[in-house]
Design a protein around this motif. Structure first.
Motif, PDB file in Angstrom:
ATOM      1  N   SER A 140      -5.680   8.883   0.099  1.00 41.02           N
ATOM      2  CA  SER A 140      -5.073   7.906  -0.831  1.00 41.02           C
ATOM      3  C   SER A 140      -4.342   6.796  -0.065  1.00 41.02           C
ATOM      4  CB  SER A 140      -4.139   8.589  -1.830  1.00 41.02           C
ATOM      5  OG  SER A 140      -3.114   9.260  -1.172  1.00 41.02           O
ATOM      6  N   ALA A 174       0.824  -1.222   0.000  1.00 41.35           N
ATOM      7  CA  ALA A 174       0.000   0.000   0.000  1.00 41.35           C
ATOM      8  C   ALA A 174       0.854   1.267   0.000  1.00 41.35           C
ATOM      9  CB  ALA A 174      -0.919  -0.006   1.220  1.00 41.35           C
ATOM     10  N   THR A 203      -5.490  -3.096  -0.906  1.00 37.77           N
ATOM     11  CA  THR A 203      -4.537  -4.195  -0.659  1.00 37.77           C
ATOM     12  C   THR A 203      -5.130  -5.218   0.305  1.00 37.77           C
ATOM     13  OG1 THR A 203      -2.753  -2.572  -0.927  1.00 37.77           O
ATOM     14  CG2 THR A 203      -2.140  -4.705  -0.003  1.00 37.77           C
ATOM     15  N   ASN A 243      -5.300   2.893  -0.625  1.00 36.62           N
ATOM     16  CA  ASN A 243      -4.313   1.833  -0.903  1.00 36.62           C
ATOM     17  C   ASN A 243      -4.413   0.701   0.126  1.00 36.62           C
ATOM     18  OD1 ASN A 243      -3.478   3.453  -2.963  1.00 36.62           O
ATOM     19  ND2 ASN A 243      -1.546   4.073  -2.029  1.00 36.62           N
TER      20      ASN A 243
END
Length: 353
Positions: free
Chosen positions: A301, A287, A309, A305
């Motif tokens: 963000s 990530a 993931t 991520n």
């Protein structure tokens, strides 16, 4: 009542002369109940200001949550709405609201019920439905919420936004709601801000959230110990994290579990003890998240991520998503407690030895 339409002019709506909100409170002997965290807003300039934050309400359909003695209700009706649905849990307020309903014939529907269980899917006419990608429908939710209800209710509605059900079956329904000032600050906090929390991520990944203005505590009767803020929500066409609500909530809750520690510590709790360290490192590396950042420093963000993931890891190992760190901890404590009580007590002689 409703004035007759004049050619070339929009028909205006004016409530007939009515007792003031203060007089209604005296007339029906209404007293704010502390256990329900009720606080009345009597200043009609403030109730008008709250209603203005909702946007253009002319001919709109509005649901007001917890109208109480009806201060905000009057301001909504004066804005020229088409239909107003009032959902009130406390039966003591119904007679005063019926008085308002009679003053605006055909415009008001009163439901004596709990907003947490009321089925909002059938609250409005079907013809108001819009596609999610279109502009928001002509539907608004407005409410001066009891402080004890505001957080569980907004979490429930955010889940509805994510699933496009409940009041959002009609499209991107807008909400204008009151919260304790600190909660409003959490809802709108940016990365690095001291109020950044689980609420910040859950609300901002699904909605545009605007902290409109603060109402000082002394404007309410009885005066709460905190100031109150008005917050406006517009659901986003595309959520910032495109994963199921439950998955996002689990990741975000885990990260903020140890708020003052490095985010690594909270992320660890997503995994069972065996292989925990390895899986945490794998998640953070994939990530691209610095393990020494604090939870409140993580950007949207970063969370996107982490969620994407974690989703892949859960797809590879379905038992991962059902793992519950707190439940695991509880069971371990229970086990150790049972072990300690089942040990035979030592004799006095053994103690001396």
């Amino acid at each position: 009542f409703c004035l007759m339409a004049v050619p070339g002019k929009v028909a205006a709506f004016h409530l007939p002369p009515l007792p003031t909100v203060g007089e209604i409170i005296k007339l029906f002997r209404l007293k704010a109940q502390k256990q329900l965290s009720q606080n009345f807003l009597l200043d009609l300039r403030l109730t008008d200001k709250i209603v203005r934050q909702a946007g253009e309400l002319k001919n709109a359909h509005v649901c007001e949550v917890g109208p109480g003695p009806g201060g905000i209700t009057r301001s909504i009706l004066s804005a020229g709405v088409e239909q107003l649905l009032l959902i009130e849990k406390d039966a003591r307020f119904i007679p005063g609201l019926q008085m308002l309903s009679e003053a605006a014939p055909g415009k008001v529907r009163i439901v004596h019920g709990d907003i947490l269980t009321y089925k909002m899917e059938k609250a409005f006419p079907k013809h108001l439905k819009k596609n999610w990608e279109d502009d928001p429908p002509d539907i608004h939710i407005i409410g001066n919420l009891p402080l004890s209800v505001s957080t569980p209710l907004i979490i429930k509605w955010l889940e509805n936004v994510s699933k496009k059900d409940g009041p959002f079956i009609y499209g991107r329904t807008q909400m204008t709601l009151t919260f304790q000032k600190e909660v409003a600050e959490r809802l709108t906090a940016n990365p690095g801000g001291k109020q950044r929390s689980r609420l910040s991520i859950m609300s901002q990944h699904l909605c545009t959230v605007e902290n409109c203005f603060v109402i000082p505590g002394q404007a309410f009767v009885p005066k709460p110990e905190v100031d109150v803020a008005v917050v406006h929500f517009t659901p986003l066409v595309q959520p910032k994290i495109q994963q199921p609500f439950e998955l996002v909530e689990k990741v975000v809750r885990s990260v903020f579990q140890f708020r003052r520690k490095y985010c690594f510590r909270g992320i660890e709790t997503l995994f069972p003890e065996s292989g925990r360290l390895k899986r945490t490192e794998q998640l953070m590396m994939t990530a691209n998240v610095d393990p020494t950042l604090r939870p409140f420093q993580l950007s949207m963000s970063h969370f996107r991520n982490l969620c994407n993931t974690y989703r892949k890891m859960c797809d590879e190992d379905p038992s991962l998503f059902v793992y519950n760190y707190r439940e695991d901890l509880k069971q371990k404590k229970m086990k150790s407690l049972l072990n300690s009580t089942s040990q035979p007590k030592q004799t006095e002689e053994e103690n001396q030895l």
